[in-house]
Motif scaffolding. Structure first.
Motif, PDB file in Angstrom:
ATOM      1  N   ARG A  25     -12.880   2.805   0.535  1.00 60.04           N
ATOM      2  CA  ARG A  25     -13.383   1.647   1.288  1.00 60.04           C
ATOM      3  C   ARG A  25     -12.923   0.348   0.634  1.00 60.04           C
ATOM      4  O   ARG A  25     -12.522  -0.596   1.319  1.00 60.04           O
ATOM      5  CB  ARG A  25     -14.904   1.673   1.366  1.00 60.04           C
ATOM      6  CG  ARG A  25     -15.457   2.630   2.379  1.00 60.04           C
ATOM      7  CD  ARG A  25     -16.920   2.375   2.672  1.00 60.04           C
ATOM      8  NE  ARG A  25     -17.743   2.296   1.482  1.00 60.04           N
ATOM      9  CZ  ARG A  25     -18.749   3.113   1.197  1.00 60.04           C
ATOM     10  NH1 ARG A  25     -19.053   4.098   2.031  1.00 60.04           N
ATOM     11  NH2 ARG A  25     -19.462   2.952   0.115  1.00 60.04           N
ATOM     12  N   ALA A  26     -13.007   0.296  -0.697  1.00 57.95           N
ATOM     13  CA  ALA A  26     -12.585  -0.912  -1.405  1.00 57.95           C
ATOM     14  C   ALA A  26     -11.079  -1.113  -1.280  1.00 57.95           C
ATOM     15  O   ALA A  26     -10.605  -2.208  -0.978  1.00 57.95           O
ATOM     16  CB  ALA A  26     -12.983  -0.824  -2.879  1.00 57.95           C
ATOM     17  N   ARG A  27     -10.338  -0.058  -1.490  1.00 58.69           N
ATOM     18  CA  ARG A  27      -8.877  -0.145  -1.538  1.00 58.69           C
ATOM     19  C   ARG A  27      -8.239  -0.387  -0.171  1.00 58.69           C
ATOM     20  O   ARG A  27      -7.371  -1.245  -0.024  1.00 58.69           O
ATOM     21  CB  ARG A  27      -8.330   1.140  -2.133  1.00 58.69           C
ATOM     22  CG  ARG A  27      -6.852   1.123  -2.335  1.00 58.69           C
ATOM     23  CD  ARG A  27      -6.397   2.376  -3.042  1.00 58.69           C
ATOM     24  NE  ARG A  27      -4.953   2.362  -3.212  1.00 58.69           N
ATOM     25  CZ  ARG A  27      -4.236   3.423  -3.500  1.00 58.69           C
ATOM     26  NH1 ARG A  27      -4.822   4.588  -3.663  1.00 58.69           N
ATOM     27  NH2 ARG A  27      -2.945   3.325  -3.633  1.00 58.69           N
ATOM     28  N   PHE A  28      -8.651   0.365   0.816  1.00 60.75           N
ATOM     29  CA  PHE A  28      -7.970   0.310   2.105  1.00 60.75           C
ATOM     30  C   PHE A  28      -8.658  -0.568   3.143  1.00 60.75           C
ATOM     31  O   PHE A  28      -8.002  -1.121   4.014  1.00 60.75           O
ATOM     32  CB  PHE A  28      -7.779   1.725   2.655  1.00 60.75           C
ATOM     33  CG  PHE A  28      -6.964   2.598   1.745  1.00 60.75           C
ATOM     34  CD1 PHE A  28      -5.638   2.301   1.484  1.00 60.75           C
ATOM     35  CD2 PHE A  28      -7.537   3.697   1.136  1.00 60.75           C
ATOM     36  CE1 PHE A  28      -4.885   3.100   0.638  1.00 60.75           C
ATOM     37  CE2 PHE A  28      -6.789   4.506   0.286  1.00 60.75           C
ATOM     38  CZ  PHE A  28      -5.463   4.204   0.032  1.00 60.75           C
ATOM     39  N   ALA A  29      -9.968  -0.695   3.070  1.00 62.27           N
ATOM     40  CA  ALA A  29     -10.689  -1.496   4.057  1.00 62.27           C
ATOM     41  C   ALA A  29     -11.147  -2.840   3.495  1.00 62.27           C
ATOM     42  O   ALA A  29     -11.669  -3.671   4.235  1.00 62.27           O
ATOM     43  CB  ALA A  29     -11.903  -0.715   4.582  1.00 62.27           C
ATOM     44  N   GLY A  30     -10.971  -3.035   2.189  1.00 61.04           N
ATOM     45  CA  GLY A  30     -11.407  -4.293   1.577  1.00 61.04           C
ATOM     46  C   GLY A  30     -12.912  -4.452   1.565  1.00 61.04           C
ATOM     47  O   GLY A  30     -13.427  -5.558   1.552  1.00 61.04           O
ATOM     48  N   GLU A  31     -13.627  -3.319   1.583  1.00 61.13           N
ATOM     49  CA  GLU A  31     -15.094  -3.341   1.621  1.00 61.13           C
ATOM     50  C   GLU A  31     -15.656  -3.013   0.238  1.00 61.13           C
ATOM     51  O   GLU A  31     -15.576  -1.869  -0.210  1.00 61.13           O
ATOM     52  CB  GLU A  31     -15.611  -2.340   2.654  1.00 61.13           C
ATOM     53  CG  GLU A  31     -15.178  -2.660   4.062  1.00 61.13           C
ATOM     54  CD  GLU A  31     -15.629  -1.633   5.076  1.00 61.13           C
ATOM     55  OE1 GLU A  31     -16.160  -0.566   4.684  1.00 61.13           O
ATOM     56  OE2 GLU A  31     -15.436  -1.895   6.274  1.00 61.13           O
ATOM     57  N   PRO A  32     -16.235  -4.005  -0.431  1.00 67.54           N
ATOM     58  CA  PRO A  32     -16.796  -3.751  -1.756  1.00 67.54           C
ATOM     59  C   PRO A  32     -18.088  -2.951  -1.687  1.00 67.54           C
ATOM     60  O   PRO A  32     -18.753  -2.914  -0.652  1.00 67.54           O
ATOM     61  CB  PRO A  32     -17.073  -5.155  -2.306  1.00 67.54           C
ATOM     62  CG  PRO A  32     -17.261  -5.997  -1.099  1.00 67.54           C
ATOM     63  CD  PRO A  32     -16.395  -5.390  -0.025  1.00 67.54           C
ATOM     64  N   THR A  33     -18.420  -2.306  -2.789  1.00 70.46           N
ATOM     65  CA  THR A  33     -19.685  -1.580  -2.910  1.00 70.46           C
ATOM     66  C   THR A  33     -20.420  -2.115  -4.123  1.00 70.46           C
ATOM     67  O   THR A  33     -19.889  -2.106  -5.238  1.00 70.46           O
ATOM     68  CB  THR A  33     -19.458  -0.066  -3.069  1.00 70.46           C
ATOM     69  OG1 THR A  33     -18.819   0.430  -1.889  1.00 70.46           O
ATOM     70  CG2 THR A  33     -20.781   0.672  -3.263  1.00 70.46           C
ATOM     71  N   ILE A  34     -21.632  -2.593  -3.905  1.00 68.08           N
ATOM     72  CA  ILE A  34     -22.483  -3.068  -4.989  1.00 68.08           C
ATOM     73  C   ILE A  34     -23.217  -1.858  -5.549  1.00 68.08           C
ATOM     74  O   ILE A  34     -23.853  -1.110  -4.802  1.00 68.08           O
ATOM     75  CB  ILE A  34     -23.494  -4.116  -4.490  1.00 68.08           C
ATOM     76  CG1 ILE A  34     -22.750  -5.333  -3.932  1.00 68.08           C
ATOM     77  CG2 ILE A  34     -24.456  -4.513  -5.606  1.00 68.08           C
ATOM     78  CD1 ILE A  34     -23.643  -6.327  -3.216  1.00 68.08           C
ATOM     79  N   LEU A  35     -23.112  -1.674  -6.847  1.00 69.99           N
ATOM     80  CA  LEU A  35     -23.791  -0.558  -7.504  1.00 69.99           C
ATOM     81  C   LEU A  35     -25.141  -1.040  -8.022  1.00 69.99           C
ATOM     82  O   LEU A  35     -25.231  -2.049  -8.717  1.00 69.99           O
ATOM     83  CB  LEU A  35     -22.941  -0.027  -8.656  1.00 69.99           C
ATOM     84  CG  LEU A  35     -21.554   0.484  -8.249  1.00 69.99           C
ATOM     85  CD1 LEU A  35     -20.783   0.925  -9.478  1.00 69.99           C
ATOM     86  CD2 LEU A  35     -21.653   1.603  -7.235  1.00 69.99           C
ATOM     87  N   ILE A  36     -26.180  -0.282  -7.682  1.00 74.15           N
ATOM     88  CA  ILE A  36     -27.552  -0.632  -8.028  1.00 74.15           C
ATOM     89  C   ILE A  36     -28.035   0.280  -9.152  1.00 74.15           C
ATOM     90  O   ILE A  36     -27.886   1.500  -9.074  1.00 74.15           O
ATOM     91  CB  ILE A  36     -28.501  -0.472  -6.816  1.00 74.15           C
ATOM     92  CG1 ILE A  36     -27.935  -1.205  -5.584  1.00 74.15           C
ATOM     93  CG2 ILE A  36     -29.899  -0.918  -7.155  1.00 74.15           C
ATOM     94  CD1 ILE A  36     -27.789  -2.679  -5.725  1.00 74.15           C
TER      95      ILE A  36
END
Length: 94
Positions: A25-36
């Motif tokens: 998601r981060a690499r190909f869609a540019g969607e970051p993931t916030i880790l909690i």
């Protein structure tokens, strides 16, 4: 105006189970993931491109801050204000 990417949120343990998906998601869609971790934002997984851009912006800001011309100081102040606003907006929307 560009659309803001979807931001995902995962507990670290959950993200570990789907790490390949989080990275894709981060690499190909540019969607970051916030880790909690324990209810608080601990880190963010972003594309390498986003990471490199942030690094370059920080280096540029430091270069401007150390400049001795009025133009460099003005650019540093403008960039500082823009980053402060971005941080405020990010924290306010989270």
């Amino acid at each position: 105006m560009t659309d803001r990417p979807t931001v995902h949120r995962n507990q670290i343990a959950e993200a570990r189970n789907v790490l390949g998906e989080v990275i894709a998601r981060a690499r190909f869609a540019g969607e970051p993931t916030i880790l909690i971790n324990r209810g608080k934002e601990a880190a963010v997984i972003v594309s390498y491109e986003d990471f490199a851009t942030l690094r370059e912006l920080r280096a540029y800001l430091e270069e401007l801050r150390s400049g001795d011309t009025a133009d460099a100081k003005h650019k540093a102040r403008v960039l500082d204000e823009a980053l402060a606003l971005a941080k405020y907006r990010a924290l306010d929307s989270g």
